[in-house]
Design a protein around this motif. Structure first.
Motif, PDB file in Angstrom:
ATOM      1  N   ASP A  55      32.174  42.034  12.968  1.00 33.68           N
ATOM      2  CA  ASP A  55      31.598  41.698  14.267  1.00 33.68           C
ATOM      3  C   ASP A  55      32.699  41.276  15.235  1.00 33.68           C
ATOM      4  N   ILE A  56      32.434  41.462  16.506  1.00 35.32           N
ATOM      5  CA  ILE A  56      33.349  41.024  17.563  1.00 35.32           C
ATOM      6  C   ILE A  56      32.629  39.939  18.361  1.00 35.32           C
ATOM      7  N   ASN A  57      33.212  38.746  18.393  1.00 38.89           N
ATOM      8  CA  ASN A  57      32.512  37.612  18.978  1.00 38.89           C
ATOM      9  C   ASN A  57      33.502  36.546  19.449  1.00 38.89           C
ATOM     10  N   HIS A  58      32.942  35.386  19.808  1.00 35.85           N
ATOM     11  CA  HIS A  58      33.757  34.250  20.255  1.00 35.85           C
ATOM     12  C   HIS A  58      33.457  33.037  19.382  1.00 35.85           C
ATOM     13  N   ILE A  59      33.306  33.262  18.087  1.00 30.55           N
ATOM     14  CA  ILE A  59      32.967  32.203  17.144  1.00 30.55           C
ATOM     15  C   ILE A  59      34.249  31.625  16.530  1.00 30.55           C
ATOM     16  N   PHE A  60      34.448  30.315  16.695  1.00 33.10           N
ATOM     17  CA  PHE A  60      35.648  29.662  16.177  1.00 33.10           C
ATOM     18  C   PHE A  60      35.334  28.427  15.328  1.00 33.10           C
ATOM     19  N   ASP A  61      34.067  28.058  15.206  1.00 36.31           N
ATOM     20  CA  ASP A  61      33.716  26.870  14.442  1.00 36.31           C
ATOM     21  C   ASP A  61      33.332  27.239  13.009  1.00 36.31           C
ATOM     22  N   GLU A  62      33.469  26.297  12.107  1.00 36.25           N
ATOM     23  CA  GLU A  62      33.230  26.560  10.689  1.00 36.25           C
ATOM     24  C   GLU A  62      31.777  26.937  10.406  1.00 36.25           C
ATOM     25  N   GLU A  63      30.841  26.293  11.087  1.00 38.99           N
ATOM     26  CA  GLU A  63      29.424  26.595  10.875  1.00 38.99           C
ATOM     27  C   GLU A  63      29.123  28.058  11.210  1.00 38.99           C
ATOM     28  N   GLY A  64      29.707  28.524  12.298  1.00 36.92           N
ATOM     29  CA  GLY A  64      29.506  29.912  12.705  1.00 36.92           C
ATOM     30  C   GLY A  64      30.126  30.896  11.734  1.00 36.92           C
ATOM     31  N   ILE A  65      31.331  30.586  11.260  1.00 35.42           N
ATOM     32  CA  ILE A  65      32.012  31.445  10.293  1.00 35.42           C
ATOM     33  C   ILE A  65      31.206  31.549   9.002  1.00 35.42           C
ATOM     34  N   GLY A 123      33.848  40.802   8.043  1.00 36.04           N
ATOM     35  CA  GLY A 123      34.881  40.175   8.858  1.00 36.04           C
ATOM     36  C   GLY A 123      34.407  39.869  10.262  1.00 36.04           C
ATOM     37  N   SER A 124      35.273  39.196  10.999  1.00 37.57           N
ATOM     38  CA  SER A 124      34.962  38.803  12.365  1.00 37.57           C
ATOM     39  C   SER A 124      36.225  38.889  13.216  1.00 37.57           C
ATOM     40  N   VAL A 125      36.091  39.466  14.405  1.00 39.41           N
ATOM     41  CA  VAL A 125      37.188  39.457  15.373  1.00 39.41           C
ATOM     42  C   VAL A 125      36.942  38.289  16.312  1.00 39.41           C
ATOM     43  N   ALA A 126      37.768  37.255  16.190  1.00 40.64           N
ATOM     44  CA  ALA A 126      37.631  36.059  17.023  1.00 40.64           C
ATOM     45  C   ALA A 126      38.348  36.308  18.348  1.00 40.64           C
ATOM     46  N   VAL A 127      37.570  36.473  19.395  1.00 44.52           N
ATOM     47  CA  VAL A 127      38.112  36.895  20.696  1.00 44.52           C
ATOM     48  C   VAL A 127      38.276  35.702  21.639  1.00 44.52           C
ATOM     49  N   GLN A 128      39.468  35.596  22.212  1.00 42.20           N
ATOM     50  CA  GLN A 128      39.741  34.607  23.260  1.00 42.20           C
ATOM     51  C   GLN A 128      39.995  35.344  24.568  1.00 42.20           C
ATOM     52  N   HIS A 129      39.768  34.657  25.683  1.00 42.16           N
ATOM     53  CA  HIS A 129      40.132  35.226  26.979  1.00 42.16           C
ATOM     54  C   HIS A 129      41.631  35.050  27.178  1.00 42.16           C
ATOM     55  N   HIS A 130      42.243  36.008  27.831  1.00 46.38           N
ATOM     56  CA  HIS A 130      43.711  36.008  27.899  1.00 46.38           C
ATOM     57  C   HIS A 130      44.277  34.781  28.618  1.00 46.38           C
ATOM     58  N   LEU A 168      35.472  35.168   4.633  1.00 45.19           N
ATOM     59  CA  LEU A 168      35.269  36.072   5.765  1.00 45.19           C
ATOM     60  C   LEU A 168      36.623  36.473   6.327  1.00 45.19           C
ATOM     61  N   LYS A 169      36.879  37.753   6.417  1.00 48.90           N
ATOM     62  CA  LYS A 169      38.149  38.254   6.964  1.00 48.90           C
ATOM     63  C   LYS A 169      38.179  38.006   8.471  1.00 48.90           C
ATOM     64  N   ILE A 170      39.214  37.340   8.944  1.00 51.48           N
ATOM     65  CA  ILE A 170      39.331  37.026  10.368  1.00 51.48           C
ATOM     66  C   ILE A 170      40.430  37.865  11.005  1.00 51.48           C
ATOM     67  N   TYR A 171      40.048  38.552  12.067  1.00 51.54           N
ATOM     68  CA  TYR A 171      41.006  39.284  12.896  1.00 51.54           C
ATOM     69  C   TYR A 171      41.091  38.578  14.254  1.00 51.54           C
ATOM     70  N   SER A 172      42.213  38.751  14.924  1.00 47.91           N
ATOM     71  CA  SER A 172      42.386  38.111  16.231  1.00 47.91           C
ATOM     72  C   SER A 172      42.127  39.110  17.353  1.00 47.91           C
ATOM     73  N   GLY A 173      41.572  38.598  18.444  1.00 47.35           N
ATOM     74  CA  GLY A 173      41.290  39.464  19.587  1.00 47.35           C
ATOM     75  C   GLY A 173      41.539  38.757  20.905  1.00 47.35           C
ATOM     76  N   ILE A 174      41.861  39.547  21.897  1.00 47.33           N
ATOM     77  CA  ILE A 174      42.048  39.049  23.267  1.00 47.33           C
ATOM     78  C   ILE A 174      41.217  39.915  24.206  1.00 47.33           C
ATOM     79  N   LYS A 175      40.492  39.252  25.106  1.00 47.53           N
ATOM     80  CA  LYS A 175      39.772  39.981  26.144  1.00 47.53           C
ATOM     81  C   LYS A 175      40.484  39.751  27.466  1.00 47.53           C
ATOM     82  N   ILE A 176      40.985  40.828  28.035  1.00 49.06           N
ATOM     83  CA  ILE A 176      41.741  40.740  29.280  1.00 49.06           C
ATOM     84  C   ILE A 176      40.810  40.955  30.468  1.00 49.06           C
TER      85      ILE A 176
END
Length: 236
Positions: free
Chosen positions: A7-17, A27-34, A54-62
């Motif tokens: 999934d691609i989302n903005h989840i960074f807390d343990e409960e969400g993971i 897995g999850s792509v944890a997306v932050q704004h640039h 859960l496999k965590i990938y990093s993401g940036i939304k520009i």
């Protein structure tokens, strides 16, 4: 059966993971704004991912209003994260994003528009550079009445064009909290109502994993480009 859904989302807390794992995500792509990128925040969510399997990938939304500024921002973050998304809505930005090999996803191309944000020209660019068009499920849930119906039309229209030109498509929950999180089966069922093609829906659900793994591979120190690696051939 869906293979390794991400999934691609903005989840960074343990409960969400933990919930993402319980609902069946690989897995999850944890997306932050640039403009708010925080590496410590990313490392923290990776620890949660390891803890709960859960496999965590990093993401940036520009988010850029300038097509001239966009390449600089993409270059700045390309080696820092696994997946780069560019927010659409402005045709000049969407077109520039779809012309760049270093971009992975054109996000919400319909944003603040009366049309679907993608035509045959943009779809061909996405196909040529293998840049995915995003269907953001949260953007649908946020709407009501006519606007929700319009977003459903947008999704159907973009799926039709993308399929015609073999442009990659992804669907994301876009979740920002535990209440936004959906299971991979929920998103696949939604796609089935839009496309009436279960195999196509399955391929869309599996696309984020393929993109994330491809970019993770390219970020390895010994990889020069796809298929070309530096191999230690020392003989003991």
């Amino acid at each position: 059966m869906i293979t390794k859904p991400v999934d691609i989302n903005h989840i960074f807390d343990e409960e969400g993971i933990k919930l993402l794992k319980e609902l069946g995500w690989y897995g999850s792509v944890a997306v932050q704004h640039h403009d708010g990128y925080d590496n410590e925040k990313l490392e923290c969510v990776k620890e949660y991912g390891e803890k709960h399997g859960l496999k965590i990938y990093s993401g940036i939304k520009i988010l850029s209003k300038s097509s001239k500024e966009l390449p600089k921002l993409v270059k700045k973050y390309r080696n820092k994260v696994d997946i780069i998304l560019v927010e659409g809505g402005v045709i000049k930005i969407s077109r520039k994003a779809l012309e760049m090999h270093d971009v992975d996803v054109l996000s919400t191309p319909e944003l603040n528009r009366k049309d679907n944000g993608i035509d045959h020209v943009l779809a061909r660019l996405g196909s040529s550079h293998r840049i995915a068009i995003e269907l953001n499920f949260k953007s649908l849930l946020e709407k009501k009445y006519y606007e929700r119906a319009r977003i459903i039309w947008v999704f159907r229209r973009n799926l039709f064009i993308a399929k015609k030109y073999d442009t990659p498509v992804i669907i994301s929950s876009g979740a920002e909290n535990i209440y936004d999180i959906k299971s991979p089966n929920d998103l696949r069922s939604f796609l089935n109502t839009l496309t009436m093609d279960t195999n196509y829906s399955k391929s869309i659900i599996e696309m984020p994993y393929k993109i994330a793994e491809y970019r993770t591979y390219l970020r390895k120190n010994n990889v020069i480009r796809y298929g070309v690696e530096v191999v230690d051939d020392k003989i003991e």
